[in-house]
Design an enzyme around this catalytic site. Structure first.
Site, PDB file in Angstrom:
ATOM      1  NE  ARG A   1      12.968 -11.964  -4.729  1.00  0.00           N
ATOM      2  CZ  ARG A   1      12.519 -11.305  -4.120  1.00  0.00           C
ATOM      3  NH1 ARG A   1      13.064  -9.896  -3.619  1.00  0.00           N
ATOM      4  NH2 ARG A   1      13.306 -10.864  -6.398  1.00  0.00           N
TER       5      ARG A   1
ATOM      6  NE  ARG B   1      -2.305   4.654   2.077  1.00  0.00           N
ATOM      7  CZ  ARG B   1      -3.112   3.479   1.033  1.00  0.00           C
ATOM      8  NH1 ARG B   1      -3.629   2.837   1.486  1.00  0.00           N
ATOM      9  NH2 ARG B   1      -2.519   3.484  -0.193  1.00  0.00           N
TER      10      ARG B   1
ATOM     11  N   GLY C   1      15.368  -9.238  -1.389  1.00  0.00           N
ATOM     12  CA  GLY C   1      15.205 -10.596  -0.922  1.00  0.00           C
ATOM     13  C   GLY C   1      16.454 -11.054  -2.037  1.00  0.00           C
ATOM     14  NE  ARG C   2      17.605 -10.597  -7.924  1.00  0.00           N
ATOM     15  CZ  ARG C   2      18.355  -9.852  -8.855  1.00  0.00           C
ATOM     16  NH1 ARG C   2      18.108  -8.164  -9.573  1.00  0.00           N
ATOM     17  NH2 ARG C   2      18.828 -10.349  -9.615  1.00  0.00           N
TER      18      ARG C   2
ATOM     19  CD  GLU D   1      -3.432  -0.748   2.332  1.00  0.00           C
ATOM     20  OE1 GLU D   1      -3.351  -0.150   3.017  1.00  0.00           O
ATOM     21  OE2 GLU D   1      -4.599  -1.950   1.883  1.00  0.00           O
TER      22      GLU D   1
ATOM     23  CD  GLU E   1      10.696  -3.648   0.327  1.00  0.00           C
ATOM     24  OE1 GLU E   1      10.090  -3.142  -0.561  1.00  0.00           O
ATOM     25  OE2 GLU E   1      10.540  -4.736   0.845  1.00  0.00           O
TER      26      GLU E   1
ATOM     27  CG  HIS F   1      -0.918  13.265  -2.091  1.00  0.00           C
ATOM     28  ND1 HIS F   1      -2.346  13.756  -2.038  1.00  0.00           N
ATOM     29  CD2 HIS F   1      -1.048  11.856  -1.876  1.00  0.00           C
ATOM     30  CE1 HIS F   1      -2.951  12.938  -2.698  1.00  0.00           C
ATOM     31  NE2 HIS F   1      -1.813  11.823  -3.086  1.00  0.00           N
TER      32      HIS F   1
ATOM     33  NE  ARG G   1       1.650   7.342  -8.288  1.00  0.00           N
ATOM     34  CZ  ARG G   1       0.397   7.151  -9.585  1.00  0.00           C
ATOM     35  NH1 ARG G   1       0.381   7.011 -10.763  1.00  0.00           N
ATOM     36  NH2 ARG G   1      -1.040   7.655  -8.628  1.00  0.00           N
TER      37      ARG G   1
ATOM     38  CG  ASN H   1       8.231  17.401  -0.063  1.00  0.00           C
ATOM     39  OD1 ASN H   1       6.758  17.214  -0.341  1.00  0.00           O
ATOM     40  ND2 ASN H   1       8.138  17.026  -2.061  1.00  0.00           N
TER      41      ASN H   1
HETATM   42  C1  LIG Z   1      -8.833   3.596   1.287  1.00  0.00           C
HETATM   43  C2  LIG Z   1      -8.014   3.279  -0.187  1.00  0.00           C
HETATM   44  C3  LIG Z   1      -8.733   2.331  -0.729  1.00  0.00           C
HETATM   45  C4  LIG Z   1      -7.609   1.717  -1.674  1.00  0.00           C
HETATM   46  N1  LIG Z   1      -7.753   0.674  -2.765  1.00  0.00           N
HETATM   47  C5  LIG Z   1      -6.827   0.798  -3.753  1.00  0.00           C
HETATM   48  C6  LIG Z   1      -7.354  -0.499  -5.020  1.00  0.00           C
HETATM   49  O1  LIG Z   1      -8.349  -1.563  -4.685  1.00  0.00           O
HETATM   50  N2  LIG Z   1      -6.647  -0.742  -5.788  1.00  0.00           N
HETATM   51  C7  LIG Z   1      -5.767   0.262  -6.524  1.00  0.00           C
HETATM   52  O2  LIG Z   1      -5.159  -0.582  -7.164  1.00  0.00           O
HETATM   53  N3  LIG Z   1      -5.762   0.743  -5.475  1.00  0.00           N
HETATM   54  C8  LIG Z   1      -5.883   1.228  -3.667  1.00  0.00           C
HETATM   55  N4  LIG Z   1      -5.375   2.212  -3.172  1.00  0.00           N
HETATM   56  C9  LIG Z   1      -3.788   3.091  -4.152  1.00  0.00           C
HETATM   57  C10 LIG Z   1      -4.761   4.646  -4.234  1.00  0.00           C
HETATM   58  O3  LIG Z   1      -5.380   3.967  -5.921  1.00  0.00           O
HETATM   59  C11 LIG Z   1      -3.666   5.564  -4.559  1.00  0.00           C
HETATM   60  O4  LIG Z   1      -2.464   4.246  -5.396  1.00  0.00           O
HETATM   61  C12 LIG Z   1      -2.490   5.748  -3.483  1.00  0.00           C
HETATM   62  O5  LIG Z   1      -3.835   5.996  -2.571  1.00  0.00           O
HETATM   63  C13 LIG Z   1      -1.736   6.731  -3.416  1.00  0.00           C
HETATM   64  O6  LIG Z   1      -2.429   8.210  -3.893  1.00  0.00           O
HETATM   65  P1  LIG Z   1      -2.038   8.880  -5.121  1.00  0.00           P
HETATM   66  O7  LIG Z   1      -2.298   8.504  -6.251  1.00  0.00           O
HETATM   67  O8  LIG Z   1      -2.673  10.157  -4.431  1.00  0.00           O
HETATM   68  O9  LIG Z   1      -0.299   8.877  -4.373  1.00  0.00           O
HETATM   69  P2  LIG Z   1       0.611   9.232  -5.683  1.00  0.00           P
HETATM   70  O10 LIG Z   1       1.203   8.541  -6.647  1.00  0.00           O
HETATM   71  O11 LIG Z   1       1.981  10.398  -4.214  1.00  0.00           O
HETATM   72  O12 LIG Z   1       0.351  11.035  -6.528  1.00  0.00           O
HETATM   73  C14 LIG Z   1      -0.079  12.432  -5.662  1.00  0.00           C
HETATM   74  C15 LIG Z   1      -0.532  12.945  -6.836  1.00  0.00           C
HETATM   75  O13 LIG Z   1      -0.313  13.044  -8.266  1.00  0.00           O
HETATM   76  C16 LIG Z   1      -0.905  13.059  -8.807  1.00  0.00           C
HETATM   77  N5  LIG Z   1      -0.212  12.269 -10.339  1.00  0.00           N
HETATM   78  C17 LIG Z   1       0.272  11.239  -9.730  1.00  0.00           C
HETATM   79  N6  LIG Z   1       0.690  10.181 -10.776  1.00  0.00           N
HETATM   80  C18 LIG Z   1      -0.321  10.990 -11.821  1.00  0.00           C
HETATM   81  C19 LIG Z   1      -0.280  10.615 -13.174  1.00  0.00           C
HETATM   82  N7  LIG Z   1       0.426   9.588 -13.506  1.00  0.00           N
HETATM   83  N8  LIG Z   1      -1.203  10.658 -13.441  1.00  0.00           N
HETATM   84  C20 LIG Z   1      -1.761  12.148 -13.701  1.00  0.00           C
HETATM   85  N9  LIG Z   1      -1.795  13.220 -11.540  1.00  0.00           N
HETATM   86  C21 LIG Z   1      -1.026  12.164 -11.055  1.00  0.00           C
HETATM   87  C22 LIG Z   1      -2.352  13.028  -8.154  1.00  0.00           C
HETATM   88  O14 LIG Z   1      -3.084  13.984  -7.673  1.00  0.00           O
HETATM   89  C23 LIG Z   1      -1.993  12.449  -7.314  1.00  0.00           C
HETATM   90  O15 LIG Z   1      -3.010  12.054  -6.443  1.00  0.00           O
HETATM   91  C24 LIG Z   1      -6.065   2.872  -1.880  1.00  0.00           C
HETATM   92  C25 LIG Z   1      -6.013   3.849  -1.704  1.00  0.00           C
HETATM   93  C26 LIG Z   1      -7.085   3.863  -0.755  1.00  0.00           C
HETATM   94  C27 LIG Z   1      -6.537   5.515   0.841  1.00  0.00           C
END
Ligand SMILES: Cc1cc2nc3c(=O)[nH]c(=O)nc-3n(C[C@H](O)[C@H](O)[C@H](O)COP(=O)(O)OP(=O)(O)OC[C@H]3O[C@@H](n4cnc5c(N)ncnc54)[C@H](O)[C@@H]3O)c2cc1C
Length: 215
Positions: A149, A176, A83-84, A68, A80, A171, A73, A165
């Site tokens: 593994r 979380r 495990g290799r 999670e 991390e 965010h 990103r 940062n």
């Molecule tokens: C309660 C909960 C349930 C979830 N359930 C699932 C699930 O069932 N399946 C699943 O796959 N994931 C799930 N997730 C993960 C979720 O989809 C996100 O991958 C994760 O929360 C990271 O969020 P983020 O992409 O906003 O963050 P980051 O990757 O840190 O991105 C930060 C922000 O940058 C922008 N950004 C980043 N990448 C892009 C891009 N490629 N294009 C455009 N804008 C971008 C967006 O504004 C984004 O909000 C879940 C998350 C939560 C909190």
């Protein structure tokens, strides 16, 4: 599960100075009204002044928690254990209490079921024992660590360095450190939030007042 703040360089002052450079201004200490400026930046989604800083943590948690975590990103850096290259540690996560998922998709909640905890714990540990035994057997036969593994479950502990940062941390916390996040990541996010609030108390209040939505 464990999280430890190793190092940080983050302050409310860095936020206001980053904003005030627009007017070629710099202050050495927080001034009266700077809390209002931070609140204004937060509310109006002027996010970039919150990017001037970093937090570096060491985290120890099971792989299913890292799955999670690593979805975050933007503005996050991870390293991390491998495990290799390293024989993994015989350290598995056993939940302290069982829970049940209730409700509908999109509106799930979780109820603790103490009466199922022993059943869960016994079954989980039975699988862990077999998986670990098999892992060691494969290694003993000379199978590479990267292949051996694959028999290990996602309840195995791993460890990582995590840097981010203040903006990217907010965010992460917005997603979380809230009731619908999985309990195992939420408890670690709560500790990361404490580190954030200690270093950036005014920003932490503005973040909370903004509904914990990052700018
Ligand atoms: C309660 C909960 C349930 C979830 N359930 C699932 C699930 O069932 N399946 C699943 O796959 N994931 C799930 N997730 C993960 C979720 O989809 C996100 O991958 C994760 O929360 C990271 O969020 P983020 O992409 O906003 O963050 P980051 O990757 O840190 O991105 C930060 C922000 O940058 C922008 N950004 C980043 N990448 C892009 C891009 N490629 N294009 C455009 N804008 C971008 C967006 O504004 C984004 O909000 C879940 C998350 C939560 C909190």
């Amino acid at each position: 599960v464990k999280i430890e703040l190793l190092d940080h360089c983050a302050s409310d002052l860095a936020v206001v100075n980053a904003a005030r450079v627009s007017f070629a201004e710099h202050h050495d200490v927080m001034k009266l009204g700077d809390d209002k400026l931070i609140s204004f930046l937060m509310r109006n989604r002027h996010g970039t002044p919150f990017e001037h800083g970093y937090f570096r943590f060491r985290v120890e948690a099971p792989i299913f928690v890292f799955r999670e975590w690593h979805r975050h990103r933007i503005g996050h850096s991870y390293n991390e254990m491998s495990g290799r290259y390293t024989k993994l540690e015989q350290k598995f996560y056993v939940p302290s209490v069982a829970r049940k998922q209730v409700g509908k998709p999109g509106a799930y909640s979780y109820e603790e079921c103490p009466d199922l905890t022993e059943f869960l714990s016994e079954n989980v540990q039975r699988v862990y024992r077999l998986a670990w035994y098999t892992y060691e057997q494969l290694l003993a036969e000379g199978i590479a660590k990267e292949q051996a593994r694959i028999v290990l479950p996602v309840g195995l502990y791993s460890q990582m360095y995590w840097s981010c940062n203040p903006r990217s941390l907010m965010h992460f916390l917005g997603l979380r450190h809230k009731p619908d996040a999985m309990q195992e990541i939420r408890s670690l996010a709560a500790k990361a939030h404490n580190a954030f609030a200690r270093s950036m108390p005014t920003t932490a209040v503005a973040f909370r007042d903004n509904g914990s939505v990052a700018p």
